[in-house]
Every structure is written in C-alpha cells, then in structure tokens.
Design an enzyme around this catalytic site. Structure first.
Site, mmCIF file in Angstrom:
data_model
loop_
_atom_site.group_PDB
_atom_site.id
_atom_site.type_symbol
_atom_site.label_atom_id
_atom_site.label_comp_id
_atom_site.label_asym_id
_atom_site.label_seq_id
_atom_site.Cartn_x
_atom_site.Cartn_y
_atom_site.Cartn_z
ATOM 1 N N LYS A 192 0.506 -1.387 0.177
ATOM 2 C CA LYS A 192 -0.013 -0.012 0.017
ATOM 3 C C LYS A 192 0.528 1.368 0.246
ATOM 4 O O LYS A 192 0.475 1.845 -0.635
ATOM 5 C CB LYS A 192 -0.656 0.364 0.902
ATOM 6 C CG LYS A 192 -1.962 0.989 0.728
ATOM 7 C CD LYS A 192 -2.980 0.718 2.412
ATOM 8 C CE LYS A 192 -1.721 2.209 3.248
ATOM 9 N NZ LYS A 192 -2.893 2.955 4.469
ATOM 10 N N ASP A 211 -6.350 0.477 0.716
ATOM 11 C CA ASP A 211 -6.127 1.038 2.315
ATOM 12 C C ASP A 211 -8.181 0.588 2.518
ATOM 13 O O ASP A 211 -8.415 -0.187 2.063
ATOM 14 C CB ASP A 211 -6.665 2.070 2.250
ATOM 15 C CG ASP A 211 -7.338 3.653 2.127
ATOM 16 O OD1 ASP A 211 -8.309 2.754 1.023
ATOM 17 O OD2 ASP A 211 -7.509 4.671 1.826
#
Ligand code: SF4
Length: 293
Positions: A192, A211
């Site tokens: 991420k 996310d």
C-alpha cells in the site's frame, strides 16, 4: 444535487428500495399466482419449499431467477464506474502533504490507523525539525516518538520511519528507491505504501492502493469479493486499466471520505448510484444484492 433519475422515495430506516424482504407464508398465500411468481423470484431468487406454491400446478410455480446477464466485472460497467468517479473527483491526488518522495513515504507510514488530516498537522513541524532523510537516519526511534505521538502507534511508526531512513541512506544513496521490490525492503513499507509513493510521486502505476476505503467500496461495487488487501489489489489490477490504477485509487479514497462512508453512505448524492447494488445503500434506484457488502 440535481439528479436525472430520482427514485420515488428515499430509503427509510435502512431498508432499501428494491431490497425486498422474503415473503412470509401468509403473505405469499394471499397473492395471485402471477404475483407470487414475480415476487418470490425477485426476493430470493429461488423457489420457496415451504410456501403454498408447492401445491400449485407446475406452470404456476415461481421461476428460478433467470440469468440476467448482469456481470459486475464487465468492461462497460467498470468503464462507467471509472467515468463516474472521474466526474465526481476530477484531478484528485494524494491528500497527504509532501514535498518529496521521502516526505510522502514518511507521511504514508504515519497515516496507518490515522487520518490524513492528523498526519498533515504533524508533518510540517516534523520536517522542519528533521529536514533530510539523513537527519532521520541519525535518530534513535525513541527521539522521534513524541513528534509523531498523536498519529497513534507511535512506537512502531518511529521504528519504521528511522529504519526506512537508515536503509535508504545505507543502501540507496539517500534516495527513495523507485521500484516495488526495493521499496518493499524498507522497514514498515508494504504494498500500500509503496503504491502510494510509486504512483503519486514517481508516476509509476505498479499497483492499486488498497486501504480501508478501497476495500469497502470495491466490495460494495462488486469489483471483488475478497477481504485480503493483496487479493483485492490483484482483482482490481485485472479489471482497471493500468494507466488508471493510481487515479482510481485516489478517487475511490476520496469517495470513501466524502460520500461512500462506512456508515450511512450518501447514496443520493452519488453519481454511480445506478451502478451500485450494495446491500447497505441508504438510497437506491436499482435492486440491491445482499452479497454486495
Ligand atoms: S451508491 Fe452509495 S454505497 Fe454505492 S458507491 Fe455510491 S455512496 Fe457508495
């Protein structure tokens, strides 16, 4: 917001228009044969074994839900979702304040389990105090803790930031690396964070940022059924054109903040509402899908 296709009524008390409750035995028996056929098919998609329809002639039994041809992953549907997001969030980018790849990397590490607003309150002072990656590399993590305390998980984050700084200084000449493999060698950096830095600063579409917002909205939109971020990313990378991976991530994250919140999403203001069958919509002009959540 002006809407071309307004539903007759907004949803009240959580029940969605189009999300019909399973029919009771009593109510089913009151319906005409024709009516029962239609309602059961819409509500359950399967024939009721307990209803009085079992005694009816075969021709009067409700049909199984016929394959409608609906494909949540069809290129046309995905294209329309992307177009709607583009329309709602033109030109959006990462909300974390930064002036360099290093600052973006630090801000992204600090944003875990925190908010961008909170991180943006912390980082200006932090980078004034420690302007370079070398300054961070020279710190003991404990020295950093008070400066990032308000972002939460400050002990682990301090270790990650100092560890990443030391690795960047020792192995990459003080420059944030520009490949996924290299970024993933930094303490505290997973896909991420690496995707945020690669896509936002280096303009490289190496993956989709997954996310909490991207997870929730991708599932609501039936773009994935997965719960694991890595698998969600793999699913999204198969259907989103590569040159849109970073923009898609930012737009969905903004959508999650502005309208498509975890609780009480503002579906009446959403421009992709007609494409969304999420079971927890607060307003719907289309049939909802119980598994879309
Ligand atoms: S219609 Fe509602 S649940 Fe669906 S994407 Fe829009 S805001 Fe989210």
């Amino acid at each position: 917001m002006a809407r071309g296709n307004m539903p007759r009524q907004p949803s009240r008390s959580g029940r969605q228009e189009g999300a019909r409750r399973p029919l009771s035995k009593q109510s089913l028996s009151k319906q005409s044969t024709k009516g029962a056929k239609s309602k059961v098919s819409e509500s359950n998609g399967v024939q009721s074994k307990t209803s009085s329809t079992a005694k009816r002639p075969k021709s009067a039994l409700p049909k199984k839900k016929s394959p409608s041809g609906y494909d949540p992953l069809s290129p046309e549907r995905v294209r329309q979702i992307i177009a709607g997001l583009d329309e709602m969030y033109p030109g959006v980018t990462c909300a974390l304040t930064h002036r360099s790849a290093w600052e973006l990397l630090v801000a992204t590490i600090l944003s875990a389990q925190s908010t961008d607003v909170r991180v943006n309150m912390v980082t200006p002072e932090l980078f004034k105090k420690y302007p370079t990656v070398q300054d961070f590399a020279a710190l003991e993590p404990e020295r950093l803790q008070p400066d990032i305390y308000s972002t939460g998980f400050f002990r682990n984050k301090a270790k990650s930031v100092v560890g990443a700084a030391r690795k960047i200084v020792a192995d990459f000449g003080g420059d944030v690396p520009q490949t996924m493999d290299e970024l993933l060698t930094l303490p505290g950096v997973a896909r991420k964070t690496a995707n945020v830095v690669l896509g936002t600063w280096f303009k490289k579409n190496e993956g989709v940022v997954v996310d909490t917002h991207v997870t929730r909205i991708s599932r609501r939109l039936e773009l994935t059924k997965q719960e694991d971020p890595k698998k969600i990313e793999e699913d999204l990378m198969k259907i989103i054109p590569r040159d849109r991976w970073t923009d898609f991530s930012h737009e969905v994250i903004w959508h999650g903040r502005k309208l498509c919140m975890a609780r009480s999403p503002k579906c009446a203001d959403c421009k992709i509402e007609n494409l969304c069958h999420a079971a927890d919509k607060t307003w719907s002009t289309v049939e909802v899908h119980p598994e879309a959540r």
